[in-house]
Design an enzyme around this catalytic site. Structure first.
Site, PDB file in Angstrom:
ATOM      1  N   HIS A  17       0.845  -1.193   0.000  1.00 53.21           N
ATOM      2  CA  HIS A  17       0.000   0.000   0.000  1.00 53.21           C
ATOM      3  C   HIS A  17       0.887   1.253   0.000  1.00 53.21           C
ATOM      4  O   HIS A  17       0.641   2.205  -0.727  1.00 53.21           O
ATOM      5  CB  HIS A  17      -0.897   0.020   1.244  1.00 53.21           C
ATOM      6  CG  HIS A  17      -1.765  -1.200   1.351  1.00 53.21           C
ATOM      7  ND1 HIS A  17      -3.141  -1.141   1.342  1.00 53.21           N
ATOM      8  CD2 HIS A  17      -1.468  -2.519   1.452  1.00 53.21           C
ATOM      9  CE1 HIS A  17      -3.640  -2.362   1.435  1.00 53.21           C
ATOM     10  NE2 HIS A  17      -2.638  -3.216   1.510  1.00 53.21           N
ATOM     11  N   HIS A 359       3.300 -14.176  -6.537  1.00 56.85           N
ATOM     12  CA  HIS A 359       1.959 -14.464  -6.011  1.00 56.85           C
ATOM     13  C   HIS A 359       0.892 -13.604  -6.698  1.00 56.85           C
ATOM     14  O   HIS A 359      -0.286 -13.751  -6.432  1.00 56.85           O
ATOM     15  CB  HIS A 359       1.928 -14.225  -4.496  1.00 56.85           C
ATOM     16  CG  HIS A 359       2.076 -12.781  -4.091  1.00 56.85           C
ATOM     17  ND1 HIS A 359       2.954 -11.898  -4.701  1.00 56.85           N
ATOM     18  CD2 HIS A 359       1.461 -12.042  -3.123  1.00 56.85           C
ATOM     19  CE1 HIS A 359       2.863 -10.708  -4.129  1.00 56.85           C
ATOM     20  NE2 HIS A 359       1.960 -10.769  -3.174  1.00 56.85           N
ATOM     21  N   ASN A 363       0.853  -4.937  -7.069  1.00 59.08           N
ATOM     22  CA  ASN A 363       2.082  -4.180  -7.366  1.00 59.08           C
ATOM     23  C   ASN A 363       3.053  -5.039  -8.156  1.00 59.08           C
ATOM     24  O   ASN A 363       3.654  -4.577  -9.123  1.00 59.08           O
ATOM     25  CB  ASN A 363       2.749  -3.694  -6.080  1.00 59.08           C
ATOM     26  CG  ASN A 363       1.856  -2.720  -5.353  1.00 59.08           C
ATOM     27  OD1 ASN A 363       1.660  -1.595  -5.802  1.00 59.08           O
ATOM     28  ND2 ASN A 363       1.267  -3.159  -4.253  1.00 59.08           N
ATOM     29  N   GLU A 367       4.202  -3.923 -11.789  1.00 59.68           N
ATOM     30  CA  GLU A 367       5.643  -3.648 -11.929  1.00 59.68           C
ATOM     31  C   GLU A 367       6.221  -4.545 -13.029  1.00 59.68           C
ATOM     32  O   GLU A 367       7.003  -4.094 -13.866  1.00 59.68           O
ATOM     33  CB  GLU A 367       6.356  -3.886 -10.592  1.00 59.68           C
ATOM     34  CG  GLU A 367       6.037  -2.824  -9.550  1.00 59.68           C
ATOM     35  CD  GLU A 367       6.359  -3.230  -8.109  1.00 59.68           C
ATOM     36  OE1 GLU A 367       7.100  -4.209  -7.914  1.00 59.68           O
ATOM     37  OE2 GLU A 367       5.864  -2.559  -7.179  1.00 59.68           O
TER      38      GLU A 367
HETATM   39  C1  UDX Z   1      -0.786  -6.747  -0.771  1.00 59.45           C
HETATM   40  C2  UDX Z   1      -1.682  -7.908  -1.269  1.00 59.45           C
HETATM   41  O1  UDX Z   1      -1.178  -9.150  -0.843  1.00 59.45           O
HETATM   42  C3  UDX Z   1      -1.841  -7.847  -2.773  1.00 59.45           C
HETATM   43  O2  UDX Z   1      -2.627  -8.925  -3.230  1.00 59.45           O
HETATM   44  C4  UDX Z   1      -2.493  -6.549  -3.139  1.00 59.45           C
HETATM   45  O3  UDX Z   1      -2.682  -6.478  -4.545  1.00 59.45           O
HETATM   46  C5  UDX Z   1      -1.633  -5.398  -2.627  1.00 59.45           C
HETATM   47  O4  UDX Z   1      -1.394  -5.524  -1.215  1.00 59.45           O
HETATM   48  P1  UDX Z   1       1.794  -7.691  -1.179  1.00 59.45           P
HETATM   49  O5  UDX Z   1       1.381  -9.094  -0.896  1.00 59.45           O
HETATM   50  O6  UDX Z   1       2.846  -7.127  -0.354  1.00 59.45           O
HETATM   51  O7  UDX Z   1       0.531  -6.708  -1.256  1.00 59.45           O
HETATM   52  O8  UDX Z   1       2.291  -7.756  -2.725  1.00 59.45           O
HETATM   53  P2  UDX Z   1       2.483  -6.674  -3.852  1.00 59.45           P
HETATM   54  O9  UDX Z   1       1.215  -6.001  -4.219  1.00 59.45           O
HETATM   55  O10 UDX Z   1       3.165  -7.358  -4.960  1.00 59.45           O
HETATM   56  O11 UDX Z   1       3.436  -5.562  -3.205  1.00 59.45           O
HETATM   57  C6  UDX Z   1       4.726  -5.836  -2.751  1.00 59.45           C
HETATM   58  C7  UDX Z   1       5.585  -4.593  -2.907  1.00 59.45           C
HETATM   59  O12 UDX Z   1       6.809  -4.808  -2.224  1.00 59.45           O
HETATM   60  C8  UDX Z   1       5.936  -4.294  -4.363  1.00 59.45           C
HETATM   61  O13 UDX Z   1       5.888  -2.894  -4.588  1.00 59.45           O
HETATM   62  C9  UDX Z   1       7.361  -4.788  -4.508  1.00 59.45           C
HETATM   63  O14 UDX Z   1       8.139  -4.047  -5.433  1.00 59.45           O
HETATM   64  C10 UDX Z   1       7.910  -4.640  -3.121  1.00 59.45           C
HETATM   65  N1  UDX Z   1       8.928  -5.661  -2.832  1.00 59.45           N
HETATM   66  C11 UDX Z   1       8.565  -6.964  -2.599  1.00 59.45           C
HETATM   67  C12 UDX Z   1      10.244  -5.310  -2.835  1.00 59.45           C
HETATM   68  O15 UDX Z   1      10.603  -4.149  -3.084  1.00 59.45           O
HETATM   69  N2  UDX Z   1      11.162  -6.265  -2.547  1.00 59.45           N
HETATM   70  C13 UDX Z   1      10.865  -7.563  -2.302  1.00 59.45           C
HETATM   71  O16 UDX Z   1      11.790  -8.352  -2.043  1.00 59.45           O
HETATM   72  C14 UDX Z   1       9.495  -7.929  -2.333  1.00 59.45           C
END
Ligand code: UDX
Length: 462
Positions: A17, A359, A363, A367
């Protein structure tokens, strides 16, 4: 820079978020507004470097939601209640103190899981806009669920042959829909939050018929979905990723500039030493924890490809996440690199990366699309199955790992998907196409750029 107009941006304290919300705050700043970014201390306490290095016009404020050191999944319901209660009081105080200092807020932007921010803004008579951080298609699904389609969806959740055609969306099976829609899902309580979001939007349209929902997507990606529910008035503002990958005006803007998790071991030299499009990047977002059998299936699949990989295995990323000891760790470390965290956008932009095993958090998907990397989807929860479906069947830039009826991944499946993503010419071509279109949307004069500019002009009364 003329900071004409002070905007409050409020985000839920999760990395998925904070990242896009902070990018949006920076877009507003770039268009001359002053921005105060608010989140709970659990996130802000880990963003001290970001706050110290903030450009003029951007400031950070935290509030205590009673969980300053983070929360456990088992506490989620109580945590959400406390966050609303304490957050509402903190926001009222902040709005009053900004006004007393002669810097009143003219607008509030609030993100997903925080409908209470919209309610506080309504109470204070402050215009507010919801920033939806999932695809437009997901907000459509929730809207239709509450407006005429809920019974049909609930009735058919166990029928594998059933699918539903919602306006502007591809046909969706029960497996493609967010699990929150089904009463059997243990996180079903989240559905009430989405309902509240939609109610807040509908209520604010009564005072301002022109009010919009901003979405982290772009027109070319979700043209029909953005326009499917006229009432929601969704406007694309994405992709909300660092600008070096979009308009390129600031080549130093290559990371989210957010120190929530520190960059750990240096993997850049390792990536740079690999041939173009040869590395599989593996990561599952910022907080979800995989089951042991899932970790083992992925490890086996990676070993079977014999390709180099960079795998983010978080440990301690959340209170629930104690890390998992892989049984074939030594073999894995011979073939690839296992790290606890990385700057994902920098990894995805490295030419050595050939596909992203993810998964399908939104984001990660956007990305990957914006950086032209084909996706292997391994959805776990919330919007991820729908995102994986869209990536595979609508945008054709990836493939989703199949599970059997027991939810298990059968032998050979991970390898099959990885090989298709690494070798598939069509997927690579489409990923490159989305990369070009994402850039076009974000460049000066592009669709998302203009949408944000119009939003800024409107809130300044131009
Ligand atoms: C959560 C929910 O799980 C997801 O389904 C929803 O769409 C958004 O909120 P999350 O599970 O953390 O998010 O996944 P994601 O939406 O992919 O966001 C992860 C963020 O962390 C991305 O911006 C990614 O660039 C960042 N990240 C992740 C890193 O910078 N480094 C990492 O090693 C892993």
């Amino acid at each position: 820079m003329d900071h004409g107009g002070h905007v409050l941006v409020v985000a839920f304290p999760g990395q998925g978020h904070i990242n896009p919300a902070l990018q949006f705050a920076k877009r507003l700043l770039g268009m001359g507004l002053k921005v105060t970014f608010v989140t709970a201390f659990s996130a802000l306490n880990r963003m001290t470097e970001t706050a110290a290095a903030a450009p003029p016009g951007l400031s950070f404020v935290g509030f205590s939601d009673g969980y300053d050191n983070g929360w456990k999944t088992s506490d989620t319901e109580h945590f959400m209640v406390e966050q609303k209660r304490r957050g509402s009081a903190a926001m009222e105080e902040l709005v009053a103190s900004a006004a007393a200092q002669g810097q009143p807020f003219v607008h509030v932007v609030y993100c997903i899981l925080l409908p209470w921010v919209g309610r506080v803004a309504q109470k204070l008579g402050l215009p507010a806009t919801f920033l939806w951080l999932q695809p437009a298609s997901l907000l459509d699904i929730y809207f239709y669920y509450f407006n005429g389609y809920g019974d049909e969806i609930m009735k058919n959740s166990d029928d594998p042959s059933w699918s539903i055609q919602l306006p502007g969306l591809p046909p969706l099976t029960a497996d493609d829909l967010p699990p929150f829609l089904f009463p059997s899902d243990p996180s079903n309580f989240a559905i009430a939050l989405f309902k509240e979001h939609i109610d807040v939007i509908t209520d604010s349209q009564q005072t301002n018929p022109n009010s919009k929902v901003l979405v982290n997507t772009f027109d070319e990606l979700e043209f029909d979905a953005l326009r499917s529910v006229k009432k929601l008035n969704m406007i694309a503002a994405g992709p909300l990723i660092p600008t070096a990958f979009l308009d390129g005006k600031d080549p130093s803007d290559t990371s989210f500039g957010c120190d929530l998790f520190q960059k750990t071991k240096d993997y850049t030299d390792w990536l740079n030493s690999k041939p173009t499009a040869s590395v599989i990047y593996v990561s599952f977002g910022s907080y979800l924890v995989l089951k042991d059998h899932e970790m083992e299936a992925i490890a086996r699949g990676l070993l079977e490809t014999r390709r180099p990989f960079l795998w983010v295995v978080r440990s301690g990323g959340t209170d629930d996440d104690q890390g998992y000891e892989l049984s074939c760790k030594a073999e894995l470390e011979e073939q690839g690199l296992v790290i606890p965290w990385c700057s994902q956008v920098e990894v995805l932009s490295n030419p050595s990366v050939g596909c992203f095993f993810t998964h399908c958090g939104w984001n990660s998907c956007i990305e990957s699309l914006a950086l032209g990397v084909p996706v292997v989807g391994f959805p776990l929860w919330t919007d991820q199955a729908t995102n994986a479906k869209l990536v595979q069947d609508v945008w054709k830039a990836g493939i989703k790992v199949r599970r059997n009826r027991e939810g298990m991944v059968e032998d050979g499946e991970v390898k099959r998907c990885l090989e298709m993503a690494m070798e598939g010419e069509e997927m690579r071509r489409n990923a490159r196409k989305w990369k070009d279109l994402a850039k076009e949307a974000a460049m000066e004069g592009g669709s998302s750029y203009l949408n944000i500019k119009n939003f800024v002009d409107e809130l300044r009364g131009i």
